[in-house]
Design a protein around this motif. Structure first.
Motif, short mmCIF file in Angstrom:
data_model
loop_
_atom_site.label_atom_id
_atom_site.label_comp_id
_atom_site.label_asym_id
_atom_site.label_seq_id
_atom_site.Cartn_x
_atom_site.Cartn_y
_atom_site.Cartn_z
N ALA A 187 0.83 -1.20 0.00
CA ALA A 187 0.00 0.00 0.00
C ALA A 187 0.87 1.26 0.00
O ALA A 187 0.62 2.21 -0.75
CB ALA A 187 -0.92 0.00 1.22
N GLY A 188 1.90 1.24 0.83
CA GLY A 188 2.79 2.40 0.91
C GLY A 188 3.48 2.67 -0.41
O GLY A 188 3.52 3.80 -0.90
N ALA A 223 2.53 1.73 -3.39
CA ALA A 223 1.56 2.15 -4.40
C ALA A 223 1.29 3.65 -4.28
O ALA A 223 1.32 4.38 -5.28
CB ALA A 223 0.26 1.36 -4.23
N VAL A 224 1.02 4.11 -3.08
CA VAL A 224 0.73 5.53 -2.89
C VAL A 224 1.95 6.37 -3.22
O VAL A 224 1.85 7.43 -3.85
CB VAL A 224 0.22 5.80 -1.46
CG1 VAL A 224 0.19 7.29 -1.17
CG2 VAL A 224 -1.17 5.21 -1.28
N GLY A 225 3.14 5.88 -2.84
CA GLY A 225 4.37 6.60 -3.16
C GLY A 225 4.51 6.79 -4.66
O GLY A 225 4.82 7.89 -5.13
N LEU A 226 4.24 5.73 -5.42
CA LEU A 226 4.33 5.82 -6.89
C LEU A 226 3.31 6.80 -7.45
O LEU A 226 3.62 7.61 -8.33
CB LEU A 226 4.11 4.44 -7.52
CG LEU A 226 5.30 3.49 -7.46
CD1 LEU A 226 4.92 2.13 -8.02
CD2 LEU A 226 6.48 4.08 -8.24
N LEU A 227 2.11 6.75 -6.89
CA LEU A 227 1.04 7.64 -7.34
C LEU A 227 1.46 9.10 -7.14
O LEU A 227 1.29 9.93 -8.04
CB LEU A 227 -0.22 7.33 -6.53
CG LEU A 227 -1.55 7.60 -7.22
CD1 LEU A 227 -1.72 6.63 -8.38
CD2 LEU A 227 -2.68 7.46 -6.22
N ALA A 254 3.73 8.15 1.34
CA ALA A 254 3.86 6.69 1.30
C ALA A 254 3.82 6.13 2.72
O ALA A 254 3.15 5.12 2.98
CB ALA A 254 5.16 6.30 0.61
N ILE A 255 4.52 6.79 3.64
CA ILE A 255 4.51 6.31 5.03
C ILE A 255 3.11 6.41 5.61
O ILE A 255 2.64 5.49 6.30
CB ILE A 255 5.53 7.10 5.88
CG1 ILE A 255 6.95 6.74 5.44
CG2 ILE A 255 5.34 6.81 7.35
CD1 ILE A 255 8.02 7.51 6.15
N VAL A 307 -1.80 3.70 7.59
CA VAL A 307 -3.24 3.45 7.47
C VAL A 307 -3.49 1.98 7.14
O VAL A 307 -4.37 1.33 7.71
CB VAL A 307 -3.86 4.36 6.39
CG1 VAL A 307 -5.30 3.96 6.13
CG2 VAL A 307 -3.81 5.81 6.84
N ALA A 308 -2.64 1.43 6.24
CA ALA A 308 -2.82 0.03 5.85
C ALA A 308 -2.62 -0.89 7.05
O ALA A 308 -3.36 -1.87 7.22
CB ALA A 308 -1.86 -0.33 4.73
N THR A 309 -1.63 -0.59 7.90
CA THR A 309 -1.43 -1.45 9.08
C THR A 309 -2.65 -1.40 9.99
O THR A 309 -3.07 -2.42 10.54
CB THR A 309 -0.20 -1.04 9.90
OG1 THR A 309 -0.40 0.27 10.42
CG2 THR A 309 1.07 -1.08 9.10
N ILE A 310 -3.22 -0.19 10.13
CA ILE A 310 -4.38 -0.06 11.02
C ILE A 310 -5.56 -0.84 10.43
O ILE A 310 -6.24 -1.60 11.14
CB ILE A 310 -4.74 1.42 11.21
CG1 ILE A 310 -3.60 2.14 11.95
CG2 ILE A 310 -6.04 1.56 12.00
CD1 ILE A 310 -3.72 3.64 11.97
N VAL A 311 -5.79 -0.65 9.12
CA VAL A 311 -6.89 -1.37 8.47
C VAL A 311 -6.70 -2.88 8.63
O VAL A 311 -7.62 -3.61 9.00
CB VAL A 311 -6.97 -1.00 6.97
CG1 VAL A 311 -7.93 -1.92 6.24
CG2 VAL A 311 -7.41 0.44 6.82
#
Lengths: 665, 187
Positions: free
Chosen positions: A431-432, A434-438, A453-454, A459-463
């Protein structure tokens, strides 16, 4: 007459507090029930007395008792009752009285709640809280008397500082003080543990909630202060790293570190010395912060001597520094850890790293705040240390901390195996990335890419944690997803509430990154009917109107805002200037805002000519700022979930250690 | 242990004596101090004089953004409302009209008002300390933590033995001796 009584009340409270310190200490030492009971009574009576004194000052403010120097200096007849009420914390003597009132109220609540519990600790807790009260009462009696007379009765007051006449300025100080002052409670328990030599985990378990609640108030207070700066100061930002802001931020940093490190002591019985040092540091920074804001020592070394309260604070700071060190060294042999850390990839180690970063940021902030003073004293050169310094030094540290916020909860206590590692980290890292690339596709600068990205990673860890928790609950109870989340909060609010707090912090982080790296600004002078374009917005100046209020004239500029993407009119933005009758040379600004989840259009009215035929504006586009305030609300909710007392959480020691062994909690 | 306690007591007396001497000394300084920040602002601010030379307020603010008000604390020059800062912005406009670049203008203001206009300590002399100390402290703390944890990790097998007689006085003494030793080394 009534104000003489007010002074007398403070004098009585001071004497009583001194008496209560003695009975509390001796009662604890000799285990004398009558002395202990007397210390409780003193705590209640002091709280009642200080509250009475505060009510008397409020009465003076609301009835325009200008014979009082404080009322004369900080109020006026035309002030709305709302602000007359809040003028209590608009000046030095009043705010010290307010400080003292909140402290003694905390003391009374703590004493009442624990009247039958913690028998060995409570007398010392009472004595410690009374010591702080005593210090502030001494200030109020000798150095900053809120009931001082002018000598005659002036016809009208000089008015409240116009900057403080803002809605957030009523709420913000109350929240901040509730947080700030509340940190004295966990400190009092730490001192009580040292004095009574009961240095097991009892005090740590007790103070968790007593730290969480002040921490929540402090966080909310800091954010409300940012909101105030954002709306009122009109420079497009919300945080300037000025000494007053730093004074409130420093105890927040050490307090947050403390909230995390007591978890390790509870689970593993280590870091006992460090926890005591941390909470003492928090208390010390609270007093130091009050000292720096009240004495003005940072702005100039010289203004320190002009302040009446400065020397008192300095003496008290030296006393708590040396007194605490003495006590700590004396009890050091009793503070041995029960276990050790088994692996670098354990949650304990991650928490240590968290504390290391928090302490590092706190040190850098403290150092930067005081550096101008050192520089002036040692080299005679006046230096300003402002945002460029703090952003460069603290920025990378905050990023690391953010990363750790995602990593730490995924690690197991004691040790994390490689397979667990893979299972825990695959999805968040993806997830990190992907967002970093975006972000990289849209804006190629280093910090925002890493930062966002961080944020996505966290957020992904929490989800992921929530999804796993929900799946596990549904497997055993068969309830639906929403009920499962509620069940997680009820059964393990500490953990799942903590994640919500983390989510709030991520939102604030996103807002900071958006604001720091993607802000746009434009300064223009517009004649009526002319327009300016910034980002995807066009603003058309539509003239000015003025409005007479009780103690000021308000000037509003009207700007029609259009969204160029959709071609639609999105509303009227009205930046505003207030000119107060008592201080016409200090006009205040209220920014005009158009808020969306993506960005704020933020307009400052700089000035105007010929009755508004043309006007000068500074316009900012502040991306993602709304998320800072939403993050604040989420943070408060998360803290409430984490602090909420649930019967299921009062687990026995056996269950607790079982939970630890299985990696739960 | 007793030596530390005595040292603290000594420090306390010393600090109080220092304060007693300091307070009257500072009172004299206070009289000499003038109120620098009392100058105030006018609402009818207009960015007039120099804008005639086709320098827009936007271009001025591009430069002013990187400078800080020398009179206030932590206020950026482009947002400061003091008369003095307005004059500084006019000065920037004039200099831009004369073709100065950003660095030249910044250097001019540093010469005129001192390093205060930078908003951060310049990298020279004593001011290096402002930048370096936080990282030195962080690195020092990091090394200390790393070594402590590594010692704990490698000495794990003996943990059980220590925990068995954790309450015995000899261990407590040994611990406090080691702590004192470490304090000497790191403090």
């Amino acid at each position: 007459m009534i104000f003489d009584i007010g002074h007398l009340i403070l004098l009585t409270a001071m004497a009583l507090a001194a008496f209560g310190i003695v009975t509390g200490y001796l009662g604890g030492r000799w285990r004398n029930t009558r002395l202990i009971q007397s210390s409780f009574n003193v705590v209640y009576v002091v709280a009642a007395l200080v509250f009475a004194a505060t009510v008397i000052l409020w009465y003076g403010l609301l009835t325009d008792a200008f014979q009082l120097s404080y009322v004369w200096n900080h109020s006026e007849r035309a002030l709305s009752p709302f602000y007359k009420f809040s003028a209590l914390w608009g000046g030095q003597a009043g705010s010290l009285l307010f400080w003292c009132m909140i402290l003694s109220a905390y003391g009374a609540v703590v004493a009442y709640v624990n009247r039958d519990r913690h028998r060995a600790l409570m007398p010392y807790v009472n004595a410690t809280l009374l010591t702080t009260s005593l210090f502030f009462l001494v200030l109020l009696v000798f150095a900053a008397d809120p009931f001082k007379r002018v000598g005659f009765v002036p016809p009208d007051g000089q008015g409240l500082n116009p900057l403080l006449q803002n809605f957030w300025m009523i709420l913000h100080p109350v929240m901040l003080y509730l947080g700030y002052v509340g940190m004295a409670v966990p400190f009092a328990f730490a001192v009580a543990a040292l004095l009574s030599k009961r240095l097991d985990n009892e005090w740590v378990r007790t103070v968790r909630r007593w730290t969480l609640i002040p921490w929540m108030f402090l966080s909310a207070g800091i954010l409300m202060g940012s909101q105030w700066a954002y709306m009122e100061l009109g420079w497009g930002g919300y945080w300037a790293w000025d000494p007053v802001e730093n004074a409130s931020f420093l105890p927040w940093l050490t307090g947050t570190a403390f909230l995390h490190s007591i978890i390790i002591q509870e689970q593993r019985g280590i870091l006992k010395v460090w926890n005591i040092v941390l909470i003492w540091l928090t208390y010390f920074l609270v007093i130091l912060g009050t000292f720096t804001t009240r004495s003005g020592i940072i702005e100039s070394v010289h203004s320190f001597a002009r302040s009446d309260v400065g020397p008192y604070f300095l003496v008290y700071l030296v006393l708590i520094l040396l007194g605490f060190l003495w006590l700590l060294f004396d009890r050091l042999p009793l503070l041995r850890g029960e276990h050790s850390i088994d692996s670098f990839t354990s949650r304990e180690a991650a928490f240590l790293a968290n504390n290391w970063l928090f302490a590092g940021i706190a040190f850098a902030t403290l150092w930067g705040t005081f550096f101008p003073m050192f520089s002036e004293l040692l080299t005679g050169q006046r230096i300003s240390v402002a945002a460029p310094f703090f952003n460069q030094v603290n920025g990378p540290l905050f990023l690391l901390l953010l990363l750790l916020m995602g990593v730490a909860p995924l690690l197991g206590w004691r040790h994390t195996s490689l397979s667990a590692f893979r299972k825990q980290f695959t999805f968040p890292i993806l997830a990190g990335v992907a967002v970093g690339l975006l972000v990289f596709l849209f804006a190629r600068s280093f910090y925002p890419i890493i930062g966002l990205a961080i944020c996505a990673f966290v957020v992904a860890t929490i989800v992921q944690e929530y999804v796993r928790g929900v799946i596990a609950r549904r497997a055993t109870t068969g309830e639906n997803a929403l009920a499962a989340v509620a069940g997680l909060w009820r059964r393990n609010g500490r953990r799942y509430g903590g994640y919500i707090v983390h989510l709030g912090i991520v939102m604030i982080g996103v807002a900071v990154i958006g604001n720091e790296f993607y802000q746009q600004s434009l300064s223009v002078t517009l004649a009526r009917g002319e327009s300016a374009q910034i980002g995807r917005y066009e603003l058309v100046y539509d003239g000015m109107i003025s409005e007479r209020k009780s103690n000021r004239i308000e000037y509003h500029a009207l700007l029609n805002a259009y969204n160029l993407d959709s071609g639609r009119r999105v509303g009227v933005i009205t930046p505003q200037r207030n000119i107060y009758d008592k201080t016409p040379d200090m006009p205040t600004s209220e920014v005009g805002l158009h808020v969306t989840p993506f960005e704020d259009v933020y307009v400052v009215l700089n000035g105007w000519e010929s009755g508004g035929a043309s006007a000068t504006f500074t316009i900012y586009i502040n991306p993602l700022t709304l998320w800072m305030w939403i993050g604040g609300v989420v943070l408060v909710l998360g803290t409430l979930i984490a602090a909420w007392p649930h019967p299921t959480q009062r687990r026995s020691e056996v269950v607790r250690s079982l939970a630890y062994a299985t990696g739960d909690d | 242990m007793h030596r530390i306690k005595h040292a603290l007591l000594f420090l306390l007396v010393g600090a109080l004596a220092f304060l007693a001497v300091l307070s009257p000394g500072n009172a004299e300084l206070a009289i000499a101090q003038t109120d620098a920040a009392s100058s105030s602002t006018d609402v009818r601010m207009t960015q007039n004089s120099a804008t005639a030379n086709s320098v827009t307020p936007n271009e001025v603010n591009e430069v002013a953004k990187e400078l800080w008000c020398p009179l206030c604390n932590g206020v950026r020059l482009d947002a400061c409302e003091l008369k003095a800062c307005e004059q500084m912005r006019d000065m920037i406009a004039e200099q831009l009209a004369e073709g100065w670049d950003k660095e030249q203008i910044k250097n001019y203001f540093i010469e005129q008002y001192g390093p205060q206009v930078l908003g951060a300590p310049p990298l020279e002399g004593f001011n290096w300390l402002a930048w370096i100390l936080p990282f030195v402290a962080l690195a020092g703390g990091g090394v200390f933590l790393w070594r402590t944890v590594r010692r704990m990790v490698t000495s794990r097998p003996q943990e059980a033995a220590i925990a068995m007689d954790g309450a015995s006085p000899s261990v407590a003494d040994e611990y406090s001796r080691r702590l004192e030793e470490e304090l000497k080394r790191y403090g």
